[in-house]
Scaffold this active site. Structure first.
Site, PDB file in Angstrom:
ATOM      1  N   LYS A   1       0.646  -3.562   5.176  1.00  0.00           N
ATOM      2  CA  LYS A   1       1.997  -3.733   5.723  1.00  0.00           C
ATOM      3  C   LYS A   1       2.393  -2.573   6.639  1.00  0.00           C
ATOM      4  CE  LYS A   1       4.202  -3.907   1.718  1.00  0.00           C
ATOM      5  NZ  LYS A   1       3.121  -3.649   0.747  1.00  0.00           N
TER       6      LYS A   1
ATOM      7  N   ARG B   1      -7.281   5.712   0.489  1.00  0.00           N
ATOM      8  CA  ARG B   1      -6.538   6.026   1.718  1.00  0.00           C
ATOM      9  C   ARG B   1      -6.034   7.473   1.751  1.00  0.00           C
ATOM     10  NH1 ARG B   1      -1.382   1.825   1.156  1.00  0.00           N
ATOM     11  NH2 ARG B   1      -0.365   2.898  -0.566  1.00  0.00           N
TER      12      ARG B   1
ATOM     13  N   ARG C   1      11.786  -6.461  -2.759  1.00  0.00           N
ATOM     14  CA  ARG C   1      10.691  -6.462  -3.734  1.00  0.00           C
ATOM     15  C   ARG C   1      11.052  -7.298  -4.955  1.00  0.00           C
ATOM     16  NH1 ARG C   1       7.840  -1.873  -1.961  1.00  0.00           N
ATOM     17  NH2 ARG C   1       6.281  -0.937  -3.207  1.00  0.00           N
TER      18      ARG C   1
ATOM     19  N   ARG D   1       1.355  -0.877 -10.157  1.00  0.00           N
ATOM     20  CA  ARG D   1       2.109  -1.376  -8.992  1.00  0.00           C
ATOM     21  C   ARG D   1       1.732  -2.821  -8.683  1.00  0.00           C
ATOM     22  NH1 ARG D   1       0.347   3.323  -5.371  1.00  0.00           N
ATOM     23  NH2 ARG D   1       1.209   2.194  -3.600  1.00  0.00           N
TER      24      ARG D   1
ATOM     25  N   ARG E   1      -1.331  10.283  -1.090  1.00  0.00           N
ATOM     26  CA  ARG E   1      -0.136  10.032  -1.911  1.00  0.00           C
ATOM     27  C   ARG E   1      -0.450  10.239  -3.385  1.00  0.00           C
ATOM     28  NH1 ARG E   1       2.396   4.386   0.060  1.00  0.00           N
ATOM     29  NH2 ARG E   1       2.858   4.339  -2.146  1.00  0.00           N
TER      30      ARG E   1
HETATM   31  P1  AMP Z   1       5.422   1.666  -1.248  1.00  0.00           P
HETATM   32  O1  AMP Z   1       5.218   2.824  -0.322  1.00  0.00           O
HETATM   33  O2  AMP Z   1       6.077   0.492  -0.562  1.00  0.00           O
HETATM   34  O3  AMP Z   1       4.171   1.283  -1.993  1.00  0.00           O
HETATM   35  O4  AMP Z   1       6.488   2.163  -2.338  1.00  0.00           O
HETATM   36  C1  AMP Z   1       6.212   3.267  -3.198  1.00  0.00           C
HETATM   37  C2  AMP Z   1       7.101   3.201  -4.424  1.00  0.00           C
HETATM   38  O5  AMP Z   1       8.499   3.260  -4.018  1.00  0.00           O
HETATM   39  C3  AMP Z   1       7.000   1.914  -5.240  1.00  0.00           C
HETATM   40  O6  AMP Z   1       5.906   1.960  -6.158  1.00  0.00           O
HETATM   41  C4  AMP Z   1       8.353   1.898  -5.949  1.00  0.00           C
HETATM   42  O7  AMP Z   1       8.384   2.831  -7.004  1.00  0.00           O
HETATM   43  C5  AMP Z   1       9.295   2.426  -4.865  1.00  0.00           C
HETATM   44  N1  AMP Z   1       9.877   1.351  -4.016  1.00  0.00           N
HETATM   45  C6  AMP Z   1       9.654   1.146  -2.676  1.00  0.00           C
HETATM   46  N2  AMP Z   1      10.351   0.089  -2.219  1.00  0.00           N
HETATM   47  C7  AMP Z   1      11.018  -0.406  -3.288  1.00  0.00           C
HETATM   48  C8  AMP Z   1      11.886  -1.513  -3.459  1.00  0.00           C
HETATM   49  N3  AMP Z   1      12.200  -2.353  -2.445  1.00  0.00           N
HETATM   50  N4  AMP Z   1      12.406  -1.721  -4.709  1.00  0.00           N
HETATM   51  C9  AMP Z   1      12.095  -0.914  -5.728  1.00  0.00           C
HETATM   52  N5  AMP Z   1      11.279   0.150  -5.645  1.00  0.00           N
HETATM   53  C10 AMP Z   1      10.719   0.409  -4.428  1.00  0.00           C
END
Ligand code: AMP
Length: 221
Positions: free
Chosen positions: A13, A127, A88, A172, A161
């Site tokens: 994404k 990554r 989400r 996740r 990360r």
């Molecule tokens: P990502 O970089 O999109 O994988 O997001 C990293 C982390 O941020 C996720 O594992 C969640 O803990 C939190 N997070 C990101 N976006 C959301 C969302 N829309 N709702 C809830 N938690 C989020």
């Protein structure tokens, strides 16, 4: 144009959103990036969400909706935005619809990137990014041309990360299937959902997204 990119962590994404931002001048909004920035700045929000992110859980719908509502009001979103990592949950999708209706706008298309779980785990655990310019790499799928040297800026410093471990990735992914998958019928019912095979090359995925955008902007005009 307002887009949503949906897909499990590691589906590509972020990479696709950056490409669309560069080509179409619409702003990438990555909620994961915003939350990570809050954590590293040590802000009250960052302190509140730090352990949630570390454990691969979801931040509450209220916090997330407020964050996005503030962000899409900024001038750099006037031409449109690409949501990467939001919504989400079905609750977030409903709140998004309500807040866009109030602003007299809408989501134009939702693109779902589909990828097999084991490929996702390999992609995420491998990554890393350049600490200087932010260019993204993968140990297995997209290494640097010269080992240890960024292709773009020549830096030898890289970051990974802290939530990109196999254990957190599995949590996740489980969260994605439980909480995020139910969003698909929500958008399918509204005729907005387009499915794309995320296992194709990045360029092929970009080409298919572009085809969807042409179709959906032709349908809107
Ligand atoms: P990502 O970089 O999109 O994988 O997001 C990293 C982390 O941020 C996720 O594992 C969640 O803990 C939190 N997070 C990101 N976006 C959301 C969302 N829309 N709702 C809830 N938690 C989020």
């Amino acid at each position: 144009m307002n887009l949503v990119l949906l897909g499990p962590p590691g589906a590509g994404k972020g990479t696709q959103a950056k490409r669309l931002e560069n080509r179409h001048g619409i702003k990438q909004l990555s909620t994961g990036d915003m939350l990570r920035e809050a954590v590293s700045s040590g802000s009250p929000l960052g302190q509140q969400v730090r352990s949630i992110l570390e454990n691969g859980q979801l931040v509450s719908d209220d916090i997330m909706t407020e964050m996005i509502a503030d962000r899409i009001d900024q001038p750099d979103c006037a031409a449109g935005f690409i949501l990467d990592g939001f919504p989400r949950t079905v609750g977030q999708a409903q709140s998004l619809e309500a807040l866009l209706v109030k602003k007299g706008t809408r989501v134009d298309a939702v693109i779902q990137l589909k990828v097999d779980d084991q490929v996702l785990i390999d992609r995420i655990v491998g990554r890393f990014a350049c600490a200087n310019c932010g260019e993204n790499y993968n140990k297995q799928f997209r290494p640097t041309k010269v080992p240890g040297v960024c292709d773009v800026c020549g830096s030898t410093e890289f970051t990974q990360r802290s939530d990109d471990t196999e254990e957190t990735v599995r949590a996740r992914l489980a969260g994605f299937y439980e909480m995020t998958q139910p969003i698909l019928p929500y958008y399918r019912d509204r005729g907005l959902l387009y499915e794309i095979d995320g296992l194709q090359s990045f360029d092929q995925v970009t080409a298919e997204i572009e085809a969807v955008l042409s179709r959906s902007s032709a349908a809107a005009s």
